[in-house]
Design an enzyme around this catalytic site. Structure first.
Site, PDB file in Angstrom:
ATOM      1  N   ASP A  24       0.825  -1.205   0.000  1.00  0.00           N
ATOM      2  CA  ASP A  24       0.000   0.000   0.000  1.00  0.00           C
ATOM      3  C   ASP A  24       0.863   1.261   0.000  1.00  0.00           C
ATOM      4  OD1 ASP A  24      -2.337   1.419  -0.033  1.00  0.00           O
ATOM      5  OD2 ASP A  24      -2.679   1.297   2.122  1.00  0.00           O
ATOM      6  N   HIS A  41       2.852   3.152  -8.892  1.00  0.00           N
ATOM      7  CA  HIS A  41       2.753   1.721  -9.210  1.00  0.00           C
ATOM      8  C   HIS A  41       3.998   1.261  -9.970  1.00  0.00           C
ATOM      9  CE1 HIS A  41      -1.201   1.889  -7.629  1.00  0.00           C
ATOM     10  NE2 HIS A  41      -1.732   2.563  -8.630  1.00  0.00           N
ATOM     11  N   LEU A 135      11.063 -20.526  -4.476  1.00  0.00           N
ATOM     12  CA  LEU A 135       9.989 -19.704  -3.900  1.00  0.00           C
ATOM     13  C   LEU A 135       8.680 -19.839  -4.679  1.00  0.00           C
ATOM     14  CD1 LEU A 135       9.141 -17.227  -2.008  1.00  0.00           C
ATOM     15  CD2 LEU A 135       9.845 -15.783  -3.924  1.00  0.00           C
TER      16      LEU A 135
HETATM   17  C1  FPP Z   1      -1.705  -0.061  -3.621  1.00  0.00           C
HETATM   18  O1  FPP Z   1      -1.272   1.267  -3.537  1.00  0.00           O
HETATM   19  C2  FPP Z   1      -1.140  -0.742  -4.804  1.00  0.00           C
HETATM   20  C3  FPP Z   1      -1.860  -1.331  -5.792  1.00  0.00           C
HETATM   21  C4  FPP Z   1      -3.318  -1.363  -5.791  1.00  0.00           C
HETATM   22  C5  FPP Z   1      -1.212  -1.942  -6.995  1.00  0.00           C
HETATM   23  C6  FPP Z   1       0.049  -2.701  -6.723  1.00  0.00           C
HETATM   24  C7  FPP Z   1       0.481  -3.417  -7.941  1.00  0.00           C
HETATM   25  C8  FPP Z   1       1.755  -3.482  -8.373  1.00  0.00           C
HETATM   26  C9  FPP Z   1       2.883  -2.852  -7.646  1.00  0.00           C
HETATM   27  C10 FPP Z   1       2.069  -4.274  -9.621  1.00  0.00           C
HETATM   28  C11 FPP Z   1       2.404  -5.675  -9.245  1.00  0.00           C
HETATM   29  C12 FPP Z   1       2.938  -6.440 -10.386  1.00  0.00           C
HETATM   30  C13 FPP Z   1       2.933  -7.788 -10.480  1.00  0.00           C
HETATM   31  C14 FPP Z   1       3.548  -8.448 -11.627  1.00  0.00           C
HETATM   32  C15 FPP Z   1       2.339  -8.646  -9.438  1.00  0.00           C
HETATM   33  P1  FPP Z   1      -2.349   2.461  -3.522  1.00  0.00           P
HETATM   34  O2  FPP Z   1      -2.488   2.969  -4.897  1.00  0.00           O
HETATM   35  O3  FPP Z   1      -3.596   1.946  -2.891  1.00  0.00           O
HETATM   36  O4  FPP Z   1      -1.662   3.502  -2.635  1.00  0.00           O
HETATM   37  P2  FPP Z   1      -2.402   4.703  -1.817  1.00  0.00           P
HETATM   38  O5  FPP Z   1      -2.839   4.099  -0.536  1.00  0.00           O
HETATM   39  O6  FPP Z   1      -1.303   5.656  -1.636  1.00  0.00           O
HETATM   40  O7  FPP Z   1      -3.525   5.217  -2.655  1.00  0.00           O
END
Ligand code: FPP
Length: 249
Positions: A24, A41, A135
């Site tokens: 997060d 992201h 893993l």
């Molecule tokens: C939460 O941060 C993050 C996500 C919803 C997306 C996470 C996904 C990735 C990092 C890509 C993963 C890739 C693979 C291949 C598995 P947020 O946007 O909710 O943060 P905020 O709380 O600041 O709004």
């Protein structure tokens, strides 16, 4: 009445079979810098890659990452499509790295609702890595803990309806065996970054006795040193799974 902690030797370092992460803080990380949310992201993938490497190197058997929840569809269509593209691009880009490190990919969640191009790359990578022995990387995508429970209720109801099971014979273990996550051990430790302390529909059934570590660090800044702090927290906990920890004097 005085309560004292039972004296007992602290066990040797706790075995950590399964680490799960709620990544997060990507959006906030980007907003703080005055950038569009999706930049966070992009940067989050770097943290994810580092975490996968560390867990693989340290011999942690299972790592789940919560990449996209059933609720994340409520985000803007641009953000959703960036996350989807990022997932498929990262899987394609790092496929050799996964193989080289013997990492086996699993998916938890409903792929049917994803665009065929994204669904296909997930399926291809699951197939491609199925003989890898290191893993086990579980990507929770379009996953929701409540939905997983409902899917188990449906399956078990069908079994009852078809006469394969008696209602009174449904036990916790029985019920659990109908859940998709039952093929993995329950998470021992759940890390949530971004200073938010809730489960957000993640592993609702299996997290019943998971230890939870909340980090103030936003996911794009979560590095190996931060991971070590979380693991240190875990080794200091005393897991009792509901057994008594206090005795009366
Ligand atoms: C939460 O941060 C993050 C996500 C919803 C997306 C996470 C996904 C990735 C990092 C890509 C993963 C890739 C693979 C291949 C598995 P947020 O946007 O909710 O943060 P905020 O709380 O600041 O709004």
């Amino acid at each position: 009445m005085v309560y004292v902690k039972k004296k007992e030797a602290r066990p040797a370092p706790l075995p950590l079979q399964h680490l799960a992460v709620i990544m997060d803080g990507n959006g906030r990380w980007a907003e703080k810098k005055g950038w569009p949310r999706y930049f966070g992201h992009f940067r989050g993938v770097k943290s994810l890659r580092q975490m996968v490497k560390s867990c693989s190197r340290w011999g942690i058997p299972y790592l789940t990452v919560f990449a996209f929840s059933t609720e994340n569809w409520k985000r803007s269509s641009i953000e959703v499509s960036v996350i989807m593209k990022l997932m498929s691009r990262s899987l394609t880009r790092y496929q050799q790295e996964l193989d080289r490190n013997q990492i086996r990919l699993h998916v938890l969640g409903n792929l049917e609702e994803l665009a065929p191009s994204v669904r296909n790359i997930f399926n291809e990578m699951v197939e491609r890595t199925k003989n890898n022995t290191g893993l086990k990387l579980i990507v929770a995508v379009n996953y929701g803990g409540r939905q997983e429970i409902i899917q188990a209720v449906r399956a078990i109801s069908r079994a009852v309806k078809e006469g394969q099971m008696e209602i009174d014979n449904i036990t916790e273990d029985h019920f659990y065996s109908y859940m998709s996550s039952s093929v993995f051990p329950p998470p021992d430790l759940i890390i949530r970054t971004g200073a938010v302390s809730r489960l957000s529909n993640f592993y609702l059934w299996t997290a019943a006795y998971s230890e939870i570590y909340v980090s103030d660090v936003l996911w794009p800044d979560f590095n190996e040193a931060e991971l070590k702090k979380a693991l240190h927290f875990y080794t200091q906990t005393s897991r009792r799974f509901g057994a008594a920890s206090l005795e009366r004097k």
